[in-house]
Design an enzyme around this catalytic site. Structure first.
Site, short mmCIF file in Angstrom:
data_model
loop_
_atom_site.label_atom_id
_atom_site.label_comp_id
_atom_site.label_asym_id
_atom_site.label_seq_id
_atom_site.Cartn_x
_atom_site.Cartn_y
_atom_site.Cartn_z
N HIS A 1 0.78 -1.17 0.14
CA HIS A 1 0.19 0.15 0.09
C HIS A 1 0.86 1.35 0.01
O HIS A 1 1.83 1.19 0.44
CB HIS A 1 -0.93 -0.01 1.24
CG HIS A 1 -0.20 0.11 2.62
ND1 HIS A 1 0.51 1.10 2.97
CD2 HIS A 1 0.19 -1.01 3.37
CE1 HIS A 1 1.00 1.01 4.24
NE2 HIS A 1 1.10 -0.52 4.42
N GLU B 1 -1.88 -7.66 7.29
CA GLU B 1 -0.49 -7.35 8.10
C GLU B 1 -0.48 -8.21 9.33
O GLU B 1 -1.30 -8.58 9.53
CB GLU B 1 -0.36 -5.86 8.08
CG GLU B 1 1.11 -5.36 8.87
CD GLU B 1 2.21 -5.88 8.00
OE1 GLU B 1 2.41 -7.13 7.80
OE2 GLU B 1 2.96 -5.05 7.77
#
Length: 237
Positions: free
Chosen positions: A32, A116
Site C-alpha cells: 500500500h 498485515e
C-alpha cells in the site's frame, strides 16, 4: 516473437530454471501507499483498520497502478496481464487496491489472509517506544522468526498464514496473474515462503511503500522470484 503456446513473449534469459512446460499463477504483490503511520515510523498492523493513505500515498497508489498496468504488456511480457485484484481488509490496502483495480478495469476482492501482521500491544508504537517498554524484544522478533509480540503474531506465524493464501491461489488455477495488495511484513513473508527461506532472513528484503514484487507459483512449489521491491514512482503516466 511470441510463444506459440501462450501468445506472450518467450521466457527471458535468467528466468527460473525449469525442465517442464508447467505454467504458474503469477502474483503481483503491491504494498500500500504511504500513511501518516508510515511517516511516523509506527508499527501499523491488522489490529486496527486505519490509517488511510495520505496525499502522497494516493499519488504512490496511482503510480503503482500505472506500473501494474504495464505487466504483460511492455514490461514482463511473458506474464499474463492481471485478471484479478485482491486486497487485505485494511483501509490503506483497500484504497490502494481500488485505485489499481480501476486502472485495470477490475473489481477488488477482500481477503484477510493477506493482511498485515498483528503487532498486539506494539500496535501504533515506534521502534524506540517498543524498545523502551519491552527491552530486547523487537530485534529478535524481526531476526529470529519465532518471537511473538505481546498479544500478536510472530514472523513465522505470518508466514504460515501467507503460505495458505499462496496455496489457495495455486489451487484457483494457473496461467493467470493476480494482483495482491498487502503490507510490508506480509509481503516479506510471501517472498520468503516462495523462495523457501527461513523466517529469520525475511527482514532483509526491502519492501517500500507502493513497491511491486512478482512471484510465480508452481504446483510443485519450485516457485520463481521474478521481482522484489521495485519502486512504482516514475514508471507510468
Amino acid at each position: 516473437m511470441s510463444d506459440p503456446g501462450t501468445g506472450r513473449a518467450p521466457k527471458p534469459s535468467g528466468a527460473g530454471v525449469r525442465f517442464d512446460s508447467e505454467l504458474p499463477v503469477t502474483v503481483v504483490l503491491v504494498r500500500h501507499g504511504q500513511t501518516t503511520m508510515t511517516v511516523a515510523g509506527g508499527y501499523s498492523g491488522s489490529g486496527e483498520p486505519g490509517p488511510p493513505l495520505d496525499e502522497h500515498g494516493l499519488a504512490q497508489a496511482r503510480a503503482a497502478a500505472a506500473l501494474v498496468d504495464r505487466v504483460g504488456r511492455d514490461l514482463w511480457g511473458d506474464i499474463a496481464y492481471p485478471s484479478e485484484v485482491i486486497a487485505s481488509p485494511m483501509v490503506r490496502t483497500q484504497m490502494t487496491g481500488a485505485i489499481i483495480a480501476e486502472r485495470l478495469g477490475l473489481e477488488v476482492r477482500t481477503d484477510a489472509t493477506f493482511q498485515e501482521a498483528d503487532f498486539g500491544e506494539w500496535q501504533g508504537l515506534t521502534a524506540g517506544q517498543i524498545e523502551e517498554r519491552w527491552p530486547g524484544r523487537l530485534e529478535p522478533w524481526h531476526t529470529h522468526g519465532d518471537v511473538e509480540p505481546p498479544g500478536g503474531e510472530s514472523i513465522a506465524q505470518v508466514g504460515d498464514r501467507l503460505r495458505r493464501g499462496l496455496d489457495e491461489l495455486i489451487e484457483g488455477g494457473t496461467d493467470r496473474t493476480v494482483v495482491v495488495v498487502s503490507h510490508a511484513v506480509a509481503i516479506r513473508a510471501a517472498l520468503g515462503v516462495a523462495m523457501g527461506a527461513q523466517p529469520s532472513s525475511w527482514s532483509q528484503l526491502r519492501v517500500a511503500p507502493a513497491s511491486v514484487s512478482i512471484i510465480r507459483l508452481f504446483a510443485d512449489k519450485r516457485h520463481e522470484i521474478a521481482v522484489v521491491g521495485v519502486p512504482s514512482e516514475g514508471w507510468g503516466s
